[in-house]
Design a protein around this motif. Structure first.
Motif, PDB file in Angstrom:
ATOM      1  N   TRP A 246     -12.533 -11.981  -3.426  1.00 52.08           N
ATOM      2  CA  TRP A 246     -12.307 -12.732  -4.665  1.00 52.08           C
ATOM      3  C   TRP A 246     -11.322 -11.987  -5.533  1.00 52.08           C
ATOM      4  N   ASP A 247     -10.866 -12.698  -6.549  1.00 52.73           N
ATOM      5  CA  ASP A 247      -9.830 -12.201  -7.433  1.00 52.73           C
ATOM      6  C   ASP A 247     -10.192 -12.627  -8.848  1.00 52.73           C
ATOM      7  N   LEU A 248     -10.250 -11.711  -9.783  1.00 51.05           N
ATOM      8  CA  LEU A 248     -10.538 -12.080 -11.173  1.00 51.05           C
ATOM      9  C   LEU A 248      -9.295 -11.775 -11.999  1.00 51.05           C
ATOM     10  N   VAL A 249      -8.694 -12.830 -12.572  1.00 54.54           N
ATOM     11  CA  VAL A 249      -7.460 -12.644 -13.329  1.00 54.54           C
ATOM     12  C   VAL A 249      -7.663 -13.058 -14.778  1.00 54.54           C
ATOM     13  N   GLY A 250      -6.843 -12.524 -15.654  1.00 52.88           N
ATOM     14  CA  GLY A 250      -6.934 -12.848 -17.074  1.00 52.88           C
ATOM     15  C   GLY A 250      -5.576 -13.179 -17.651  1.00 52.88           C
ATOM     16  N   GLU A 251      -5.607 -14.013 -18.657  1.00 53.74           N
ATOM     17  CA  GLU A 251      -4.383 -14.402 -19.360  1.00 53.74           C
ATOM     18  C   GLU A 251      -4.765 -14.756 -20.782  1.00 53.74           C
ATOM     19  N   VAL A 252      -3.908 -14.416 -21.735  1.00 56.48           N
ATOM     20  CA  VAL A 252      -4.228 -14.718 -23.131  1.00 56.48           C
ATOM     21  C   VAL A 252      -3.162 -15.649 -23.702  1.00 56.48           C
TER      22      VAL A 252
ATOM     23  N   LEU B 240      -7.647  -8.441 -13.272  1.00 52.38           N
ATOM     24  CA  LEU B 240      -8.595  -7.518 -13.901  1.00 52.38           C
ATOM     25  C   LEU B 240      -9.264  -6.685 -12.814  1.00 52.38           C
ATOM     26  N   CYS B 241      -9.713  -7.347 -11.738  1.00 54.48           N
ATOM     27  CA  CYS B 241     -10.290  -6.633 -10.622  1.00 54.48           C
ATOM     28  C   CYS B 241     -10.347  -7.568  -9.428  1.00 54.48           C
ATOM     29  N   LYS B 242     -10.488  -6.983  -8.244  1.00 50.57           N
ATOM     30  CA  LYS B 242     -10.533  -7.838  -7.055  1.00 50.57           C
ATOM     31  C   LYS B 242     -11.316  -7.143  -5.947  1.00 50.57           C
ATOM     32  N   ALA B 243     -11.821  -7.954  -5.028  1.00 48.96           N
ATOM     33  CA  ALA B 243     -12.484  -7.423  -3.839  1.00 48.96           C
ATOM     34  C   ALA B 243     -11.829  -8.079  -2.631  1.00 48.96           C
ATOM     35  N   GLN B 244     -11.499  -7.264  -1.634  1.00 50.88           N
ATOM     36  CA  GLN B 244     -10.792  -7.763  -0.447  1.00 50.88           C
ATOM     37  C   GLN B 244     -11.767  -8.491   0.469  1.00 50.88           C
ATOM     38  N   PRO B 245     -11.258  -9.459   1.238  1.00 48.63           N
ATOM     39  CA  PRO B 245     -12.104 -10.066   2.264  1.00 48.63           C
ATOM     40  C   PRO B 245     -12.688  -8.977   3.161  1.00 48.63           C
ATOM     41  N   GLY B 246     -13.966  -9.107   3.486  1.00 53.23           N
ATOM     42  CA  GLY B 246     -14.619  -8.110   4.341  1.00 53.23           C
ATOM     43  C   GLY B 246     -15.391  -7.076   3.559  1.00 53.23           C
ATOM     44  N   SER B 247     -15.144  -7.005   2.239  1.00 53.49           N
ATOM     45  CA  SER B 247     -15.887  -6.011   1.455  1.00 53.49           C
ATOM     46  C   SER B 247     -16.247  -6.550   0.080  1.00 53.49           C
ATOM     47  N   SER B 248     -16.513  -7.842  -0.007  1.00 55.54           N
ATOM     48  CA  SER B 248     -16.719  -8.432  -1.343  1.00 55.54           C
ATOM     49  C   SER B 248     -18.159  -8.818  -1.630  1.00 55.54           C
ATOM     50  N   LEU B 249     -19.098  -8.509  -0.748  1.00 59.95           N
ATOM     51  CA  LEU B 249     -20.484  -8.928  -0.974  1.00 59.95           C
ATOM     52  C   LEU B 249     -21.110  -8.173  -2.135  1.00 59.95           C
ATOM     53  N   GLY B 250     -22.009  -8.821  -2.856  1.00 54.82           N
ATOM     54  CA  GLY B 250     -22.755  -8.130  -3.901  1.00 54.82           C
ATOM     55  C   GLY B 250     -22.124  -8.280  -5.269  1.00 54.82           C
ATOM     56  N   SER B 251     -22.547  -7.409  -6.186  1.00 53.13           N
ATOM     57  CA  SER B 251     -22.127  -7.536  -7.582  1.00 53.13           C
ATOM     58  C   SER B 251     -21.280  -6.355  -8.026  1.00 53.13           C
ATOM     59  N   SER B 252     -20.314  -6.653  -8.863  1.00 54.18           N
ATOM     60  CA  SER B 252     -19.435  -5.623  -9.408  1.00 54.18           C
ATOM     61  C   SER B 252     -19.279  -5.843 -10.904  1.00 54.18           C
ATOM     62  N   THR B 253     -18.963  -4.760 -11.585  1.00 55.97           N
ATOM     63  CA  THR B 253     -18.729  -4.849 -13.027  1.00 55.97           C
ATOM     64  C   THR B 253     -17.276  -4.507 -13.308  1.00 55.97           C
ATOM     65  N   CYS B 254     -16.610  -5.347 -14.120  1.00 56.95           N
ATOM     66  CA  CYS B 254     -15.209  -5.100 -14.447  1.00 56.95           C
ATOM     67  C   CYS B 254     -15.038  -5.118 -15.960  1.00 56.95           C
ATOM     68  N   GLY B 255     -14.166  -4.262 -16.432  1.00 57.39           N
ATOM     69  CA  GLY B 255     -13.873  -4.223 -17.860  1.00 57.39           C
ATOM     70  C   GLY B 255     -12.440  -3.787 -18.051  1.00 57.39           C
TER      71      GLY B 255
END
Ligand code: HEM
Length: 382
Positions: A279-285, A342-357
């Protein structure tokens, strides 16, 4: 109901950023005897909370998209800026055209509904209307309905509050008309209660009037140009995969030429799909807009992201990888005017929960006027 297991869950996090004002607002309030021309104001309306929730649990990417000036409030409702019209504070009447587009997309249910450019008409007799463009495209285009400036809802109205010559109609009950219902393919019927409407309008007769009367300003040193910034966070739409710790974030006080800094509220991304698809988490203002047309371009907001895998007391199976990487820092001037990771997880290693700031850094141009600024920061997870 469509499948909740699609690979493209999308969540939106929308936060309002408000920059507290140093400048005392010096509006004069002439008695408005005649109808006034609309120069500012906004329509605060969520259409229908249950429909937002229904669409947000779907697989749209994103499920709710905003454009043409519409923004998302922290409570998930929408804000449409006033474009034109007239109102009469004494008579309690108004006819105000607001602008902006909200697109609801639900590919698994094969529909897309676009709601654009709502107009509020308030008669002095306790009734009123919402007019809007509404477009339904469903079932691959075989079902369509296009409404153009149509009366989609009736309003039960009350006298506005009047302040500095500006009017605000608060919490008006809205009811879907048969015309409005026709754009929902039978899923809503005439008479359905919609979200209450809050609409404001301010006049062009008083150019120094605040255009955004809803955000109280932080008490700061008047006249020095110093300011404080507040970021409000709320989770809206698809919140199953993106959650925020919420609350306000105050950036440090700053004067033109300085930087206002602070920290984004940490967000938690939970990838419980079990597909390990990444997944990929992006931000824009958006641009920061201030009183009297003042503006701080969005690109002046920089950030330094951070990210960490959330610790769990449970032991994962052997061989399961869970990794999250922060996005690259971006500097004020080359910042969040464009979509940034903001943060991302590559396919194959994205299971579970992460915290981004992220550490936030707003560069305030020397040429900035003192005053109250606000913008909306949107995080999109896909
Ligand atoms: C023309 C296409 C469609 C439109 C315009 C549409 C619109 C709507 C609307 C307006 C609602 C009511 C939401 C609310 O409670 O406020 C709804 C609910 C619902 N729709 Fe659709 N829908 C469409 C297609 C579908 C399809 C194809 C399915 C099934 C695969 C479906 C399944 C459902 C279900 C199960 C609910 C109830 C959801 C709940 O109460 O949480 N819809 N739909």
């Amino acid at each position: 109901m469509g499948t909740p297991h699609g690979p493209h869950r999308v969540a939106l996090w929308a936060g309002a950023i408000a920059l507290g004002a140093a400048a005392a607002l010096t509006a004069t309030s002439p008695a408005l005897a005649a109808p006034a021309d609309v120069a500012g104001g906004s329509l605060d309306w969520g259409f229908k909370a249950s429909f937002r929730a229904y669409v947000s649990t779907g697989n749209g990417t994103p499920s709710i998209a905003l454009s043409d000036g519409a923004t998302r409030n922290t409570d998930g409702t929408f804000d449409f800026p006033a474009r034109s019209g007239t109102y009469d504070a004494a008579a309690g009447t108004a006819s105000v055209q607001y602008g902006g587009t909200v697109k609801f997309s639900y590919p698994a249910h094969m529909f897309e509904i676009t709601l654009a450019d709502p107009k509020i008409v308030v008669d002095g007799d306790g009734t009123g209307s919402i007019l809007a463009d509404v477009d339904l495209v469903a079932n691959g285009g075989s079902t369509q309905q296009h409404l153009d400036g149509a009366e989609i809802a009736t309003l039960a109205t009350a006298a506005p509050t009047v302040e500095n010559g500006n009017v605000t109609f608060t919490g008006l009950a809205a009811t879907l008309t048969a015309t409005g219902a026709s754009a929902f393919a039978g899923f809503f019927t005439a008479g359905t209660a919609l979200d209450p409407v809050t609409a404001s309008a301010s006049a062009s007769t008083s150019p120094t009037e605040p255009t955004e009367p809803t955000e109280p300003t932080e008490p700061t040193d008047p006249g020095t140009g110093s300011s404080a910034q507040k970021i409000k966070a709320a989770v809206s739409g698809g919140a199953l995969t993106l959650t925020s710790t919420g609350g306000d974030v105050a950036l440090s006080a700053a004067t033109p030429g300085q930087n206002a800094t602070g920290n984004l509220n940490a967000v938690t991304v939970s990838d419980l799909r079990g597909t390990n698809a990444g997944w990929d988490l992006v931000g824009e203002v958006t641009d920061f807009t201030g009183t009297g047309g003042a503006n701080i371009p969005a690109t002046n907001l920089g950030w330094t992201p951070n990210a960490a895998v959330k610790a769990s007391a449970l032991k994962a199976a052997n061989g399961v990888k869970n990794a999250v990487v922060p996005g690259s820092p971006v500097a004020p001037g080359a910042g969040l005017g464009a979509s940034r990771t903001l943060c991302k997880a590559q396919p194959g290693s994205s299971l579970g929960s992460s915290t981004c700031g992220a550490a936030l850094d707003l560069g305030i141009p020397e040429s900035s006027a003192a005053g109250e600024y606000s913008a909306v920061l949107t995080l999109t997870l896909a």
